[in-house]
Design a protein around this motif. Structure first.
Motif, PDB file in Angstrom:
ATOM      1  N   TRP A  26      -6.656   6.930  -3.158  1.00 58.55           N
ATOM      2  CA  TRP A  26      -5.567   6.430  -2.318  1.00 58.55           C
ATOM      3  C   TRP A  26      -5.892   5.049  -1.802  1.00 58.55           C
ATOM      4  O   TRP A  26      -7.056   4.725  -1.577  1.00 58.55           O
ATOM      5  N   GLU A  78       4.394   5.698  11.836  1.00 61.29           N
ATOM      6  CA  GLU A  78       3.651   5.420  10.602  1.00 61.29           C
ATOM      7  C   GLU A  78       4.628   5.276   9.444  1.00 61.29           C
ATOM      8  O   GLU A  78       5.547   6.086   9.299  1.00 61.29           O
ATOM      9  N   LYS A  86      -6.318   2.086   0.982  1.00 60.02           N
ATOM     10  CA  LYS A  86      -6.908   2.142   2.326  1.00 60.02           C
ATOM     11  C   LYS A  86      -5.866   2.608   3.341  1.00 60.02           C
ATOM     12  O   LYS A  86      -4.725   2.172   3.324  1.00 60.02           O
ATOM     13  N   ASP A  87      -6.268   3.497   4.224  1.00 54.71           N
ATOM     14  CA  ASP A  87      -5.453   4.032   5.324  1.00 54.71           C
ATOM     15  C   ASP A  87      -4.306   4.929   4.860  1.00 54.71           C
ATOM     16  O   ASP A  87      -3.474   5.317   5.664  1.00 54.71           O
ATOM     17  N   ALA A  88      -4.234   5.263   3.577  1.00 50.92           N
ATOM     18  CA  ALA A  88      -3.178   6.164   3.110  1.00 50.92           C
ATOM     19  C   ALA A  88      -3.696   7.593   3.145  1.00 50.92           C
ATOM     20  O   ALA A  88      -4.840   7.869   2.785  1.00 50.92           O
ATOM     21  N   THR A  89      -2.863   8.488   3.598  1.00 46.05           N
ATOM     22  CA  THR A  89      -3.185   9.912   3.611  1.00 46.05           C
ATOM     23  C   THR A  89      -1.984  10.672   3.067  1.00 46.05           C
ATOM     24  O   THR A  89      -0.905  10.098   2.905  1.00 46.05           O
ATOM     25  N   GLU A 107       0.832  -1.206   0.000  1.00 47.96           N
ATOM     26  CA  GLU A 107       0.000   0.000   0.000  1.00 47.96           C
ATOM     27  C   GLU A 107       0.867   1.256   0.000  1.00 47.96           C
ATOM     28  O   GLU A 107       0.536   2.244  -0.651  1.00 47.96           O
TER      29      GLU A 107
END
Length: 195
Positions: free
Chosen positions: A161, A131, A163-166, A4
């Motif tokens: 994006w 992170e 999942k869980d990517a910012t 990811e």
């Protein structure tokens, strides 16, 4: 996970490539050596009534230089481990041709139960506040800074994006925003002191 993170970095890099004024686009991801990944084929496993643990055990035994085989005896079936002198010399082709024995005794070559893909892993991972983080950088050329920031923000906000990517700005943009906040606060104090 790592896939990811790689996908998010690639998304950002591909999105920013098309923006006017950004040059020398790069990421901090350092790719490692190429690895072969065997992914179970769920349909084939169900068809042959194979269990992932059983496949894994047999493949590991092969890689250690031993293989399992079922022998039929008068008293019943028996699983036997046979030492394989070819285990370490036949390589990937030998592994893919490895007969996998299901719990009901049927055999199927490993190549029919898995998908093979090549992948390069990440050899160094940057972390910020625990992170996993990928840094995407670019140089600015021929476009005012504010315009570049606005177009980058607009483009990245519109990007899909994993999942869980910012994403967020760092570096010069953060310093500029902090400076403006301090300047605004100083201006507010000066106005209050005047009145």
């Amino acid at each position: 996970g790592l896939s990811e993170l790689r996908e998010a970095a690639a998304n950002a890099e591909n999105t920013l490539k098309g923006l006017n004024g950004l040059t020398n686009l790069r990421t901090n991801l350092v790719l490692g050596e190429e690895a072969l990944v065997l992914e179970p084929n769920p349909d084939a496993m169900l068809r042959g009534k194979h269990k992932l643990e059983n496949i894994t055990n047999q493949a590991e035994a092969y890689l250690r230089g031993t293989t399992s085989e079922r022998l039929k005896l008068e008293q019943g079936e028996m699983a036997v481990t046979i030492s394989s002198a070819q285990g370490d010399t036949t390589g990937l082709e030998g592994l893919l041709n490895l007969p996998i024995i299901s719990e009901d005794g049927t055999k199927e070559k490993l190549r029919g139960l898995v998908h093979l893909r090549r992948e390069r892993g990440i050899s160094e991972i940057m972390r910020i506040n625990q992170e996993k983080t990928a840094l995407v950088q670019a140089d600015l050329e021929g476009v005012p800074y504010q315009n570049a920031v606005a177009s980058v923000q607009s483009a990245l906000d519109a990007t899909a994006w994993p999942k869980d990517a910012t994403w967020n700005f760092s570096g010069e943009e953060i310093k500029r925003r902090e400076s403006f906040q301090k300047l605004f606060f100083a201006l507010l104090i000066a106005i209050l002191l005047v009145y």
